[in-house]
Design a protein around this motif. Structure first.
Motif, PDB file in Angstrom:
ATOM      1  N   GLU A 239      32.596  16.000  56.069  1.00 25.92           N
ATOM      2  CA  GLU A 239      32.629  14.587  55.706  1.00 25.92           C
ATOM      3  C   GLU A 239      31.234  14.022  55.424  1.00 25.92           C
ATOM      4  N   ILE A 240      30.255  14.396  56.258  1.00 30.18           N
ATOM      5  CA  ILE A 240      28.915  13.823  56.066  1.00 30.18           C
ATOM      6  C   ILE A 240      28.259  14.369  54.802  1.00 30.18           C
ATOM      7  N   PHE A 241      28.629  15.573  54.401  1.00 31.95           N
ATOM      8  CA  PHE A 241      28.094  16.134  53.159  1.00 31.95           C
ATOM      9  C   PHE A 241      28.656  15.387  51.951  1.00 31.95           C
ATOM     10  N   GLN A 242      29.936  15.018  52.016  1.00 36.65           N
ATOM     11  CA  GLN A 242      30.527  14.249  50.919  1.00 36.65           C
ATOM     12  C   GLN A 242      29.830  12.893  50.770  1.00 36.65           C
ATOM     13  N   ILE A 243      29.505  12.281  51.894  1.00 37.60           N
ATOM     14  CA  ILE A 243      28.816  10.982  51.837  1.00 37.60           C
ATOM     15  C   ILE A 243      27.410  11.154  51.271  1.00 37.60           C
TER      16      ILE A 243
ATOM     17  N   GLU B 133      39.281   8.439  48.437  1.00 39.08           N
ATOM     18  CA  GLU B 133      38.688   8.171  49.742  1.00 39.08           C
ATOM     19  C   GLU B 133      39.412   7.073  50.508  1.00 39.08           C
ATOM     20  N   SER B 134      39.939   6.079  49.809  1.00 37.27           N
ATOM     21  CA  SER B 134      40.688   5.034  50.510  1.00 37.27           C
ATOM     22  C   SER B 134      41.947   5.613  51.142  1.00 37.27           C
ATOM     23  N   LEU B 135      42.582   6.566  50.469  1.00 40.49           N
ATOM     24  CA  LEU B 135      43.754   7.230  51.037  1.00 40.49           C
ATOM     25  C   LEU B 135      43.357   8.081  52.229  1.00 40.49           C
ATOM     26  N   TYR B 136      42.219   8.819  52.106  1.00 37.74           N
ATOM     27  CA  TYR B 136      41.786   9.647  53.223  1.00 37.74           C
ATOM     28  C   TYR B 136      41.557   8.791  54.468  1.00 37.74           C
ATOM     29  N   HIS B 137      40.931   7.650  54.254  1.00 38.11           N
ATOM     30  CA  HIS B 137      40.671   6.748  55.378  1.00 38.11           C
ATOM     31  C   HIS B 137      41.981   6.263  55.989  1.00 38.11           C
ATOM     32  N   LYS B 138      42.949   5.930  55.138  1.00 41.42           N
ATOM     33  CA  LYS B 138      44.250   5.459  55.617  1.00 41.42           C
ATOM     34  C   LYS B 138      44.948   6.534  56.431  1.00 41.42           C
ATOM     35  N   LEU B 139      44.912   7.766  55.937  1.00 36.83           N
ATOM     36  CA  LEU B 139      45.565   8.863  56.639  1.00 36.83           C
ATOM     37  C   LEU B 139      44.919   9.151  57.981  1.00 36.83           C
TER      38      LEU B 139
END
Length: 266
Positions: free
Chosen positions: A150-154, A254-260
């Motif tokens: 996750e931190i690499f994607q950011i 990313e909004s979906l990932y956060h929701k999940l």
């Protein structure tokens, strides 16, 4: 930009010896016309839990390396233990220093290695850091951080290059190699993994330092257990070409990932 990864044998907990030895790597880097010289995690102590003895409040390690950066006109990345006022724990830091001796970023390892009891002695960081060297934007991470994509994607939203400084044991070298290549392909950026060799606290380290391009191709590697400087060129235009031709990042939801992630487990 030409980067050099210092795959060295860190003498266990002997900060002064290792600091003195670092000058030879700067000399060689100057001859090789390296722009950015990167050392492994906890570059001058090894992966130690002896916080009380080896932590520092005065940035003496950073100051010494900064003087070498200025003297040899080379940017550098180094790891050290930062002391924390009124706390027995420390921070496992990695600092990028410019060729004129200025601190470009000072990163604290976000994920202390609980399996190795690092979390008992070090406080995890809370921020991703960035540095700009010439036209290249980079972000440093440390060792166990490699297992958290996750931190690499950011970071890769801004970065052309992500560095991973490590004391990664030989017994898990296949994980190291596989994860480094995965992070490069997932994020379509350069990944530079710099690891130590030798023995520290009875743990064997084989190095296996790697530089990987945005397509996941290994463009630089070293022999196992050999002290050396690994060199490769970082081409910002390749990052742009890969991302423009294969638009993985635009397809992320990313909004979906956060929701999940926020859904309670059933």
């Amino acid at each position: 930009m030409k980067i050099g990864l210092v795959q060295n044998n860190i003498l266990w907990e002997n900060k002064q010896f290792n600091l003195s030895a670092s000058k030879e790597f700067f000399k060689k880097a100057k001859e090789l016309k390296i722009d950015l010289l990167l050392f492994p995690e906890l570059s001058f102590t090894g992966f130690t839990m002896n916080i009380e003895k080896l932590k520092e409040f005065d940035f003496s390690t950073v100051s010494y390396i900064a003087s070498l950066c200025k003297g040899y006109c080379i940017n550098a990345g180094i790891g050290y233990i930062q002391g924390i006022t009124n706390d027995i724990k420390g921070k496992n830091n990695y600092t990028i220093i410019s060729s004129n001796g200025n601190i470009l970023c000072n990163y604290s390892k976000i994920h202390p290695f609980s399996y190795g009891e690092e979390s008992k002695y070090y406080i995890g960081g809370e921020e991703i850091c960035f540095a700009q060297i010439d036209e290249i934007t980079l972000s440093p991470f440390i060792c166990y951080d490699l297992r958290f994509p996750e931190i690499f994607q950011i970071a890769s939203k801004k970065c052309d290059l992500i560095t991973v400084a490590a004391n990664w044991p030989e017994s898990r070298k296949e994980h190291w190699i596989t994860l480094l290549r995965s992070r490069a392909m997932e994020n379509q950026c350069y990944i530079a993994g710099v690891n130590r060799i030798g023995i520290g606290n009875n743990i064997n380290y084989s190095g296996n330092s790697l530089i990987i391009d945005p397509l996941g191709k290994i463009i630089g590697s070293t022999e196992e257990c050999v002290e050396d400087i690994l060199i490769a060129d970082i081409d910002r235009s390749l990052v742009s070409r890969v991302r423009n031709s294969f638009k993985v990042k635009e397809d992320r939801r990313e909004s979906l990932y956060h929701k999940l992630q926020t859904i309670d487990k059933i």
